[in-house]
Motif scaffolding. Structure first.
Motif, PDB file in Angstrom:
ATOM      1  N   THR A 114     117.299  85.247  23.111  1.00  0.00           N
ATOM      2  CA  THR A 114     116.308  85.107  24.172  1.00  0.00           C
ATOM      3  C   THR A 114     115.003  85.743  23.708  1.00  0.00           C
ATOM      4  OG1 THR A 114     116.756  87.223  25.245  1.00  0.00           O
ATOM      5  CG2 THR A 114     118.134  85.373  25.905  1.00  0.00           C
ATOM      6  N   THR A 115     113.973  85.490  24.433  1.00  0.00           N
ATOM      7  CA  THR A 115     112.689  86.139  24.151  1.00  0.00           C
ATOM      8  C   THR A 115     112.500  87.347  25.058  1.00  0.00           C
ATOM      9  OG1 THR A 115     111.572  84.651  25.687  1.00  0.00           O
ATOM     10  CG2 THR A 115     111.605  84.017  23.344  1.00  0.00           C
ATOM     11  N   TRP A 116     113.493  87.629  25.897  1.00  0.00           N
ATOM     12  CA  TRP A 116     113.407  88.763  26.825  1.00  0.00           C
ATOM     13  C   TRP A 116     113.346  90.060  26.036  1.00  0.00           C
ATOM     14  CZ3 TRP A 116     117.245  92.545  28.384  1.00  0.00           C
ATOM     15  CH2 TRP A 116     116.858  93.302  29.497  1.00  0.00           C
ATOM     16  N   ASN A 117     112.333  90.850  26.293  1.00  0.00           N
ATOM     17  CA  ASN A 117     112.157  92.120  25.597  1.00  0.00           C
ATOM     18  C   ASN A 117     111.608  93.140  26.592  1.00  0.00           C
ATOM     19  OD1 ASN A 117     111.666  94.246  23.899  1.00  0.00           O
ATOM     20  ND2 ASN A 117     110.166  93.198  22.636  1.00  0.00           N
ATOM     21  N   PRO A 118     112.499  93.981  27.148  1.00  0.00           N
ATOM     22  CA  PRO A 118     112.042  94.950  28.148  1.00  0.00           C
ATOM     23  C   PRO A 118     111.359  96.182  27.544  1.00  0.00           C
ATOM     24  CG  PRO A 118     114.371  95.241  27.755  1.00  0.00           C
ATOM     25  CD  PRO A 118     113.929  94.046  26.928  1.00  0.00           C
TER      26      PRO A 118
END
Length: 179
Positions: A114-118
């Motif tokens: 995913t491109t999710w980067n918190p």
């Protein structure tokens, strides 16, 4: 490789190893060398050949919670020692925590891509952040060094006091058994 990059990597590797060592030494009874090794282990991905590709890249497989959980499960099964498992969790967890704060972050949802980067995008390997991490690790080691002698002194005093107050068991008289 240029000198600046070598110094950066050396500093990052040393920081991960030292923070792992300090956490294990400061918070568990396990061998702190475990913290050195497991604090640095996720960066073993630098040894993967470049042509292997994802997930065998830096900040790929070895920088995931799934990898950490698998490693800790194996460590628990092999050692059968909670202190060793806790030490491993602290060391590898510290590496993942530090790197998760960087601009690149870590793949939290691996194996999903995913491109999710918190990540908050902090410069966790900058000179300032490195100095803060080393200061915190040294502080933990100093705290442990201060606490350990007082703990040992109390237990020694308690044992001495217990020994002084206990009455020794009477020694059997060999002549009474013959009569």
């Amino acid at each position: 490789m240029e000198l600046g990059r070598i110094l950066f990597l050396f500093s990052a590797f040393a920081t991960h190893a030292f923070v792992g060592y300090a956490l294990v030494r400061g918070l568990t009874d396990a061998d702190p060398r475990l913290g050195l090794v497991l604090g640095l282990l996720p960066d073993g991905d630098f040894l993967f050949p470049a042509d292997w590709g994802w997930p065998f890249v830096h900040r790929g497989l070895t920088h995931t919670p799934l990898f950490a959980i698998g490693l800790l499960a194996g460590l628990s099964l092999v050692s059968r020692n909670r202190s060793v498992a806790l030490a491993g969790g602290l060391a590898i967890g510290s590496h993942l925590a530090i790197d998760s704060l960087s601009p690149t972050g870590i793949p939290w949802l691996f194996p999903l891509q995913t491109t999710w980067n918190p990540s908050p995008g902090l410069a966790v390997h900058s000179p300032t952040a490195t100095a803060l991490l080393w200061t915190a690790a040294l502080g933990l080691l100093a705290f442990r060094a201060i606490q350990r002698p007082s703990h040992d002194r109390e237990s020694t005093t308690d044992r001495k006091h217990k020994h002084e107050t206990e009455q020794p068991a009477p020694t059997p008289d060999p002549t009474t058994e013959l009569e």
